[in-house]
Scaffold this motif. Structure first.
Motif, PDB file in Angstrom:
ATOM      1  N   GLU A 103     -31.968   6.745 -28.110  1.00  0.00           N
ATOM      2  CA  GLU A 103     -33.231   7.394 -28.418  1.00  0.00           C
ATOM      3  C   GLU A 103     -34.381   6.389 -28.340  1.00  0.00           C
ATOM      4  O   GLU A 103     -34.207   5.200 -28.601  1.00  0.00           O
ATOM      5  CB  GLU A 103     -33.173   8.013 -29.816  1.00  0.00           C
ATOM      6  N   MET A 104     -35.568   6.898 -27.999  1.00  0.00           N
ATOM      7  CA  MET A 104     -36.723   6.028 -27.803  1.00  0.00           C
ATOM      8  C   MET A 104     -37.038   5.206 -29.043  1.00  0.00           C
ATOM      9  O   MET A 104     -37.316   3.995 -28.950  1.00  0.00           O
ATOM     10  CB  MET A 104     -37.950   6.857 -27.392  1.00  0.00           C
ATOM     11  N   GLU A 105     -37.003   5.816 -30.206  1.00  0.00           N
ATOM     12  CA  GLU A 105     -37.361   5.097 -31.427  1.00  0.00           C
ATOM     13  C   GLU A 105     -36.415   3.922 -31.665  1.00  0.00           C
ATOM     14  O   GLU A 105     -36.847   2.816 -32.025  1.00  0.00           O
ATOM     15  CB  GLU A 105     -37.350   6.056 -32.620  1.00  0.00           C
ATOM     16  N   LYS A 106     -35.115   4.142 -31.482  1.00  0.00           N
ATOM     17  CA  LYS A 106     -34.142   3.063 -31.660  1.00  0.00           C
ATOM     18  C   LYS A 106     -34.339   1.983 -30.599  1.00  0.00           C
ATOM     19  O   LYS A 106     -34.192   0.786 -30.888  1.00  0.00           O
ATOM     20  CB  LYS A 106     -32.721   3.626 -31.576  1.00  0.00           C
ATOM     21  N   ARG A 107     -34.656   2.407 -29.393  1.00  0.00           N
ATOM     22  CA  ARG A 107     -34.865   1.444 -28.310  1.00  0.00           C
ATOM     23  C   ARG A 107     -36.060   0.539 -28.615  1.00  0.00           C
ATOM     24  O   ARG A 107     -36.011  -0.677 -28.382  1.00  0.00           O
ATOM     25  CB  ARG A 107     -35.091   2.199 -26.989  1.00  0.00           C
ATOM     26  N   ILE A 108     -37.121   1.103 -29.130  1.00  0.00           N
ATOM     27  CA  ILE A 108     -38.308   0.314 -29.464  1.00  0.00           C
ATOM     28  C   ILE A 108     -37.980  -0.696 -30.565  1.00  0.00           C
ATOM     29  O   ILE A 108     -38.377  -1.867 -30.498  1.00  0.00           O
ATOM     30  CB  ILE A 108     -39.470   1.233 -29.901  1.00  0.00           C
ATOM     31  N   THR A 109     -37.222  -0.262 -31.569  1.00  0.00           N
ATOM     32  CA  THR A 109     -36.814  -1.172 -32.638  1.00  0.00           C
ATOM     33  C   THR A 109     -35.994  -2.325 -32.076  1.00  0.00           C
ATOM     34  O   THR A 109     -36.174  -3.497 -32.460  1.00  0.00           O
ATOM     35  CB  THR A 109     -35.994  -0.420 -33.699  1.00  0.00           C
ATOM     36  N   LEU A 110     -35.106  -2.017 -31.141  1.00  0.00           N
ATOM     37  CA  LEU A 110     -34.281  -3.043 -30.506  1.00  0.00           C
ATOM     38  C   LEU A 110     -35.133  -4.029 -29.712  1.00  0.00           C
ATOM     39  O   LEU A 110     -34.917  -5.247 -29.762  1.00  0.00           O
ATOM     40  CB  LEU A 110     -33.247  -2.374 -29.594  1.00  0.00           C
TER      41      LEU A 110
ATOM     42  N   LEU B 220     -38.092  -4.946 -30.212  1.00  0.00           N
ATOM     43  CA  LEU B 220     -38.927  -5.801 -31.057  1.00  0.00           C
ATOM     44  C   LEU B 220     -38.283  -7.177 -31.271  1.00  0.00           C
ATOM     45  O   LEU B 220     -38.988  -8.186 -31.396  1.00  0.00           O
ATOM     46  CB  LEU B 220     -39.178  -5.131 -32.407  1.00  0.00           C
ATOM     47  N   ARG B 221     -36.946  -7.206 -31.343  1.00  0.00           N
ATOM     48  CA  ARG B 221     -36.200  -8.466 -31.521  1.00  0.00           C
ATOM     49  C   ARG B 221     -36.746  -9.279 -32.703  1.00  0.00           C
ATOM     50  O   ARG B 221     -37.084 -10.454 -32.577  1.00  0.00           O
ATOM     51  CB  ARG B 221     -36.243  -9.299 -30.237  1.00  0.00           C
ATOM     52  N   ASN B 222     -36.822  -8.626 -33.830  1.00  0.00           N
ATOM     53  CA  ASN B 222     -37.268  -9.260 -35.084  1.00  0.00           C
ATOM     54  C   ASN B 222     -38.734  -9.706 -35.069  1.00  0.00           C
ATOM     55  O   ASN B 222     -39.146 -10.526 -35.899  1.00  0.00           O
ATOM     56  CB  ASN B 222     -36.372 -10.456 -35.437  1.00  0.00           C
ATOM     57  N   ARG B 223     -39.500  -9.196 -34.130  1.00  0.00           N
ATOM     58  CA  ARG B 223     -40.936  -9.482 -34.117  1.00  0.00           C
ATOM     59  C   ARG B 223     -41.689  -8.322 -34.766  1.00  0.00           C
ATOM     60  O   ARG B 223     -41.194  -7.207 -34.830  1.00  0.00           O
ATOM     61  CB  ARG B 223     -41.442  -9.659 -32.683  1.00  0.00           C
ATOM     62  N   SER B 224     -42.896  -8.606 -35.188  1.00  0.00           N
ATOM     63  CA  SER B 224     -43.738  -7.522 -35.692  1.00  0.00           C
ATOM     64  C   SER B 224     -44.394  -6.852 -34.481  1.00  0.00           C
ATOM     65  O   SER B 224     -44.584  -7.492 -33.437  1.00  0.00           O
ATOM     66  CB  SER B 224     -44.809  -8.068 -36.626  1.00  0.00           C
ATOM     67  N   PRO B 225     -44.739  -5.574 -34.570  1.00  0.00           N
ATOM     68  CA  PRO B 225     -45.369  -4.884 -33.434  1.00  0.00           C
ATOM     69  C   PRO B 225     -46.611  -5.600 -32.913  1.00  0.00           C
ATOM     70  O   PRO B 225     -46.874  -5.594 -31.707  1.00  0.00           O
ATOM     71  CB  PRO B 225     -45.715  -3.518 -34.020  1.00  0.00           C
ATOM     72  N   ALA B 226     -47.357  -6.254 -33.788  1.00  0.00           N
ATOM     73  CA  ALA B 226     -48.596  -6.929 -33.381  1.00  0.00           C
ATOM     74  C   ALA B 226     -48.342  -8.160 -32.523  1.00  0.00           C
ATOM     75  O   ALA B 226     -49.268  -8.693 -31.906  1.00  0.00           O
ATOM     76  CB  ALA B 226     -49.405  -7.311 -34.615  1.00  0.00           C
TER      77      ALA B 226
ATOM     78  N   GLU C 105     -45.735  -6.932 -24.178  1.00  0.00           N
ATOM     79  CA  GLU C 105     -45.086  -6.096 -23.167  1.00  0.00           C
ATOM     80  C   GLU C 105     -43.929  -5.334 -23.804  1.00  0.00           C
ATOM     81  O   GLU C 105     -43.157  -5.906 -24.577  1.00  0.00           O
ATOM     82  CB  GLU C 105     -44.557  -6.957 -22.010  1.00  0.00           C
ATOM     83  N   LEU C 106     -43.806  -4.070 -23.429  1.00  0.00           N
ATOM     84  CA  LEU C 106     -42.740  -3.237 -23.989  1.00  0.00           C
ATOM     85  C   LEU C 106     -42.183  -2.315 -22.906  1.00  0.00           C
ATOM     86  O   LEU C 106     -42.937  -1.566 -22.275  1.00  0.00           O
ATOM     87  CB  LEU C 106     -43.275  -2.404 -25.158  1.00  0.00           C
TER      88      LEU C 106
ATOM     89  N   SER D  49     -35.903  11.100 -25.213  1.00  0.00           N
ATOM     90  CA  SER D  49     -36.956  11.565 -26.123  1.00  0.00           C
ATOM     91  C   SER D  49     -36.894  13.088 -26.196  1.00  0.00           C
ATOM     92  O   SER D  49     -36.213  13.731 -25.400  1.00  0.00           O
ATOM     93  CB  SER D  49     -38.334  11.132 -25.616  1.00  0.00           C
ATOM     94  N   ASP D  50     -37.623  13.624 -27.154  1.00  0.00           N
ATOM     95  CA  ASP D  50     -37.677  15.091 -27.261  1.00  0.00           C
ATOM     96  C   ASP D  50     -38.867  15.647 -26.486  1.00  0.00           C
ATOM     97  O   ASP D  50     -39.310  16.767 -26.727  1.00  0.00           O
ATOM     98  CB  ASP D  50     -37.733  15.513 -28.733  1.00  0.00           C
ATOM     99  N   GLY D  51     -39.379  14.845 -25.554  1.00  0.00           N
ATOM    100  CA  GLY D  51     -40.527  15.274 -24.752  1.00  0.00           C
ATOM    101  C   GLY D  51     -41.830  14.644 -25.207  1.00  0.00           C
ATOM    102  O   GLY D  51     -42.858  14.798 -24.543  1.00  0.00           O
ATOM    103  N   GLU D  52     -41.787  13.967 -26.362  1.00  0.00           N
ATOM    104  CA  GLU D  52     -42.975  13.313 -26.912  1.00  0.00           C
ATOM    105  C   GLU D  52     -42.714  11.814 -27.071  1.00  0.00           C
ATOM    106  O   GLU D  52     -41.572  11.358 -27.096  1.00  0.00           O
ATOM    107  CB  GLU D  52     -43.314  13.908 -28.288  1.00  0.00           C
ATOM    108  N   VAL D  53     -43.798  11.041 -27.207  1.00  0.00           N
ATOM    109  CA  VAL D  53     -43.680   9.614 -27.486  1.00  0.00           C
ATOM    110  C   VAL D  53     -43.197   9.440 -28.920  1.00  0.00           C
ATOM    111  O   VAL D  53     -43.781   9.991 -29.850  1.00  0.00           O
ATOM    112  CB  VAL D  53     -45.041   8.900 -27.297  1.00  0.00           C
ATOM    113  N   GLU D  54     -42.111   8.660 -29.101  1.00  0.00           N
ATOM    114  CA  GLU D  54     -41.515   8.473 -30.427  1.00  0.00           C
ATOM    115  C   GLU D  54     -41.374   6.987 -30.741  1.00  0.00           C
ATOM    116  O   GLU D  54     -40.993   6.192 -29.884  1.00  0.00           O
ATOM    117  CB  GLU D  54     -40.130   9.121 -30.490  1.00  0.00           C
ATOM    118  N   GLY D  55     -41.662   6.613 -31.983  1.00  0.00           N
ATOM    119  CA  GLY D  55     -41.434   5.252 -32.436  1.00  0.00           C
ATOM    120  C   GLY D  55     -42.533   4.264 -32.080  1.00  0.00           C
ATOM    121  O   GLY D  55     -42.482   3.105 -32.485  1.00  0.00           O
ATOM    122  N   LEU D  56     -43.515   4.693 -31.320  1.00  0.00           N
ATOM    123  CA  LEU D  56     -44.626   3.817 -30.933  1.00  0.00           C
ATOM    124  C   LEU D  56     -45.795   4.105 -31.875  1.00  0.00           C
ATOM    125  O   LEU D  56     -46.200   5.261 -32.030  1.00  0.00           O
ATOM    126  CB  LEU D  56     -45.015   4.086 -29.485  1.00  0.00           C
ATOM    127  N   THR D  57     -46.322   3.059 -32.493  1.00  0.00           N
ATOM    128  CA  THR D  57     -47.397   3.250 -33.479  1.00  0.00           C
ATOM    129  C   THR D  57     -48.636   2.428 -33.089  1.00  0.00           C
ATOM    130  O   THR D  57     -48.590   1.594 -32.191  1.00  0.00           O
ATOM    131  CB  THR D  57     -46.936   2.804 -34.883  1.00  0.00           C
TER     132      THR D  57
END
Length: 235
Positions: free
Chosen positions: A2-9, A11-17, A21-22, A29-37
């Motif tokens: 799932e997209m949300e889990k993939r984004i967490t992976l 990150l590799r222990n980094r903060s989103p800020a 590159e991602l 996905s369920d058709g929408e952007v998930e896990g991206l803030t």
């Protein structure tokens, strides 16, 4: 995945800020952007290829985003979200989506920095005067599907890379010739030294011959003087 889990992976222990590159290609996905803030404040490149997107409505604010890859999804609208959330986009790839009409891409007019737009394998490309119409609708765009209005290829194309390789390849040939010349000069110098040695040897031999001749001549003179003395005694 799932997209949300993939984004967490990713990150590799980094903060989103801390992420510039991602890439979350080929996840679900369920058709929408998930896990991206909107915590991804430094994100400059985002790739969501073949993730089953139907809408961009949940795309967060990404003020520094420059390049966005959205190819091979199911997008047909909601592109107005891009100018609201990613106002500084310079490159957008929408190839392989369900974009059929010019009205679908009209919201991109508000992306004032957009320079390159890809719509490969979208139905819109089959419209009559497709390229002319898109360039007229989006005057800020320089490259459409990798080419400008005069059919010049984009500068980051493979053709330019090949030209550069060709120029680099020409270098060693010149260097090789110079080395050959240097070797020839060295050989010539050595040959000249050999000739000088031969001349010196010849001169020494000639001097020795002259010395031998002089020695023989002095001996004959001495013998002649001895004979004259004997004649005087006899007289």
């Amino acid at each position: 995945m799932e997209m949300e889990k993939r984004i967490t992976l990713e990150l590799r222990n980094r903060s989103p800020a801390e992420v510039a590159e991602l890439v979350v290609d080929n996840c679900r996905s369920d058709g929408e952007v998930e896990g991206l803030t909107d915590e991804f404040t430094e994100l400059e490149f985002l790739s969501m290829v073949n993730v089953g997107l139907n809408s961009l409505a949940k795309l967060p604010s990404l003020p520094k985003l420059r390049k966005l890859e959205l190819s091979d999804n199911n997008l047909s609208g909601s592109l107005e979200t891009l100018s609201e959330k990613c106002p500084n986009l310079t490159y957008l790839n929408l190839s392989g989506n369900k974009i059929k009409e010019l009205s679908n891409v009209e919201p991109l007019q508000n992306l004032k920095s957009l320079q390159s737009l890809d719509l490969f394998n979208c139905e819109i490309t089959s419209l009559e005067d497709y390229r002319e119409s898109v360039f007229e609708l989006l005057p800020q765009v320089t490259y459409l599907d990798g080419f400008d209005q005069e059919d010049n290829e984009a500068p980051d194309s493979e053709a330019d890379d090949e030209d550069e390789d060709g120029e680099d390849g020409a270098g060693p040939t010149g260097d090789y010739d110079e080395e050959d010349d240097d070797e020839e000069d060295e050989d010539g110098s050595e040959g000249g030294e050999d000739d000088d040695d031969d001349e010196d040897d010849y001169a020494e031999e000639e001097e020795e011959d002259q010395a031998a001749i002089q020695g023989q001549k002095r001996k004959r003179d001495a013998d002649d003087e001895g004979e004259e003395d004997d004649d005087d005694e006899d007289d």
